[in-house]
Design a protein around this motif. Structure first.
Motif, PDB file in Angstrom:
ATOM      1  N   PRO A  32       0.808  -1.230   0.000  1.00 40.01           N
ATOM      2  CA  PRO A  32       0.000   0.000   0.000  1.00 40.01           C
ATOM      3  C   PRO A  32       0.832   1.268   0.000  1.00 40.01           C
ATOM      4  O   PRO A  32       0.456   2.267  -0.614  1.00 40.01           O
ATOM      5  N   PRO A  61      -1.544   5.563   2.308  1.00 43.21           N
ATOM      6  CA  PRO A  61      -3.007   5.703   2.191  1.00 43.21           C
ATOM      7  C   PRO A  61      -3.711   5.943   3.520  1.00 43.21           C
ATOM      8  O   PRO A  61      -4.791   6.510   3.552  1.00 43.21           O
ATOM      9  N   CYS A  63      -5.397   3.855   5.863  1.00 41.14           N
ATOM     10  CA  CYS A  63      -6.735   3.268   5.891  1.00 41.14           C
ATOM     11  C   CYS A  63      -7.207   3.079   7.326  1.00 41.14           C
ATOM     12  O   CYS A  63      -6.435   3.192   8.274  1.00 41.14           O
ATOM     13  N   GLU A  64      -8.492   2.776   7.467  1.00 41.48           N
ATOM     14  CA  GLU A  64      -9.095   2.619   8.791  1.00 41.48           C
ATOM     15  C   GLU A  64      -9.923   1.342   8.826  1.00 41.48           C
ATOM     16  O   GLU A  64     -10.679   1.061   7.894  1.00 41.48           O
ATOM     17  N   VAL A  76     -12.573  -3.476   7.065  1.00 41.92           N
ATOM     18  CA  VAL A  76     -12.409  -2.196   6.367  1.00 41.92           C
ATOM     19  C   VAL A  76     -13.667  -1.981   5.542  1.00 41.92           C
ATOM     20  O   VAL A  76     -13.899  -2.669   4.551  1.00 41.92           O
ATOM     21  N   ASP A  78     -14.798   1.006   4.102  1.00 35.27           N
ATOM     22  CA  ASP A  78     -14.722   1.952   2.998  1.00 35.27           C
ATOM     23  C   ASP A  78     -14.316   1.205   1.727  1.00 35.27           C
ATOM     24  O   ASP A  78     -13.281   0.528   1.687  1.00 35.27           O
ATOM     25  N   LYS A  80     -13.264   2.256  -1.241  1.00 43.01           N
ATOM     26  CA  LYS A  80     -12.019   2.697  -1.883  1.00 43.01           C
ATOM     27  C   LYS A  80     -10.798   2.155  -1.143  1.00 43.01           C
ATOM     28  O   LYS A  80      -9.826   1.711  -1.762  1.00 43.01           O
ATOM     29  N   GLN A  81     -10.851   2.189   0.174  1.00 45.71           N
ATOM     30  CA  GLN A  81      -9.736   1.659   0.954  1.00 45.71           C
ATOM     31  C   GLN A  81      -9.628   0.146   0.806  1.00 45.71           C
ATOM     32  O   GLN A  81      -8.525  -0.410   0.763  1.00 45.71           O
ATOM     33  N   SER A  82     -10.763  -0.517   0.706  1.00 43.60           N
ATOM     34  CA  SER A  82     -10.746  -1.968   0.521  1.00 43.60           C
ATOM     35  C   SER A  82     -10.060  -2.351  -0.781  1.00 43.60           C
ATOM     36  O   SER A  82      -9.196  -3.241  -0.819  1.00 43.60           O
ATOM     37  N   CYS A 230       0.071   1.975   7.763  1.00 37.41           N
ATOM     38  CA  CYS A 230      -0.946   2.483   6.834  1.00 37.41           C
ATOM     39  C   CYS A 230      -2.344   2.037   7.221  1.00 37.41           C
ATOM     40  O   CYS A 230      -3.271   2.177   6.429  1.00 37.41           O
ATOM     41  N   LEU A 231      -2.523   1.492   8.426  1.00 38.45           N
ATOM     42  CA  LEU A 231      -3.846   1.061   8.881  1.00 38.45           C
ATOM     43  C   LEU A 231      -4.042   1.486  10.321  1.00 38.45           C
ATOM     44  O   LEU A 231      -3.190   1.215  11.182  1.00 38.45           O
TER      45      LEU A 231
END
Length: 404
Positions: A32, A61, A63-64, A76, A78, A80-82, A230-231
């Motif tokens: 990522p 990125p 992500c959350e 996850v 979202d 787009k994040q997935s 990134c998470l």
């Protein structure tokens, strides 16, 4: 150091065919986090490059995800994040899909199906339907040839070559020459809505809402959080957790007393999360794409680039080994394959993976002894330095095939 690195292995079985160029574009980034060279840079950047100072910018990125203790996974939500996490490293799987989170794309294709733009799952479903139809057609041809031979024998005629017409045409289809019938090729079009009258106007339909989320295992989530940063992992209330809290929560999630509101037992080096993460981190750091191997009765599968490029080359079975046998006796965890397994079990696993052209690897993880290290070592990921990973490669001996 690992005995199997991507550089010293032969190329695996390729997938995708003409779609490889498109896949190279979509899945070009292995992780990522990517390093980008700005298009517009001040002149000073060129001078820094001459002195060996990096001039790239890091694109993270961030992500959350939300932790779910019951399923021991991080979600996850979202879309787009997935897709970003999937396309850059093949992390996680869609909860409504086989691997890639493609549920929404499949629903859109079902509404306006034109035989193009099929998702990977739809292509697989179509291929399986064709294979099933081929077996049925072949069985019917064999039965018809047997009936003709019996009728000729009963009438006293010369029994013809079974399955061959008088002009030499083969009546029994083969996998190389068989073609699907027209009705079979139209199967995907049958998934259209019954209310669609075929006028091509889909704007009046109710827009689809993507209800699929990306499901990350604990090792995948912690690798993204700790190694790549990134998470962000959040609890059920949506509050972000610190890395120390995530580290503790992932260990406590494997405690059998967690759901009973009883304080978890003491920190132990044989926690299933620590053992599995040591293996996951080991292979990910060597450049392999690590996915679940439950389909083939193993713990992990190793892909050279990813599922869309090649089939998995190796099947991993995690075998914990206690440095101190006393720790296994008083352990609250019943680790799989920690005790000696039978030869029949090993032969079964090896045969299954040999049939799908995968090399079986027994990955032995040495668990540090509690008597040698203090319990507070487990308060941070620094404890992973005390684990060791060794590999034993197994190949099934087939005398008829291996003589040359």
């Amino acid at each position: 150091m690992s005995l199997i690195t991507p550089s010293n292995r032969s190329k695996g079985r390729r997938k995708g065919g003409p779609r490889n160029n498109e896949n190279n574009r979509i899945y070009g980034n292995p992780l990522p986090v990517i390093f980008n060279t700005p298009t517009e840079r001040p002149p000073i950047y060129k001078a820094l490059g001459l002195f060996g100072i990096p001039i790239h910018e890091i694109l993270n990125p961030h992500c959350e995800g939300f932790v779910d203790v019951a399923t021991r996974s991080v979600w996850v939500s979202d879309s787009k994040q997935s897709m970003l996490l999937w396309q850059r490293g093949f992390f996680g799987k869609g909860d409504l899909s086989r691997s890639e989170p493609s549920w929404l794309a499949r629903q859109i294709n079902a509404r306006k199906q034109a035989g193009k733009g099929l998702t990977s799952e739809e292509i697989t479903a179509k291929r399986r339907a064709e294979r099933k139809q081929f077996k049925l057609d072949r069985a019917q041809a064999i039965a018809a040839a047997a009936a003709d031979a019996e009728a000729a024998f009963a009438e006293g005629r010369v029994v013809p070559t079974p399955g061959v017409a008088p002009d030499g045409t083969r009546l029994i289809p083969s996998a190389a020459t068989w073609k699907p019938s027209t009705s079979l090729e139209e199967v995907p079009q049958l998934t259209q809505d019954d209310d669609d009258e075929g006028d091509g106007d889909t704007e009046l339909e109710e827009p689809l809402e993507n209800i699929e989320h990306l499901q990350l295992t604990f090792p995948e989530a912690f690798f993204l959080s700790w190694t790549l940063d990134c998470l962000t992992v959040c609890n059920s209330e949506g509050e972000p957790l610190t890395l120390a809290q995530v580290w503790t929560l992932f260990q406590d999630a494997h405690s059998p007393t967690l759901l009973l509101s009883i304080p978890p037992p003491q920190r132990r080096f044989d926690n299933p999360f620590l053992v599995n993460y040591a293996v996951y981190h080991h292979y990910r750091s060597l450049g392999w794409v690590v996915k679940s191997g439950i389909k083939f009765c193993v713990d992990y599968l190793l892909y050279k680039r990813g599922p869309v490029f090649h089939h998995a080359e190796f099947a991993i079975v995690v075998c914990p080994v206690y440095e101190d046998p006393a720790d296994q006796t008083n352990s609250p965890f019943d680790l799989q394959n920690a005790s000696p397994f039978s030869w029949s079990w090993l032969s079964t696993i090896n045969r299954v993976n040999s049939q799908v052209q995968k090399t079986l690897i027994l990955t032995y993880v040495t668990i540090p002894a509690l008597s040698r290290l203090r319990e507070d070592v487990l308060s941070s990921p620094a404890c992973l330095a005390h684990y060791s990973v060794r590999e034993v490669v197994l190949r099934r001996f087939i005398p008829a095939r291996m003589r040359d």
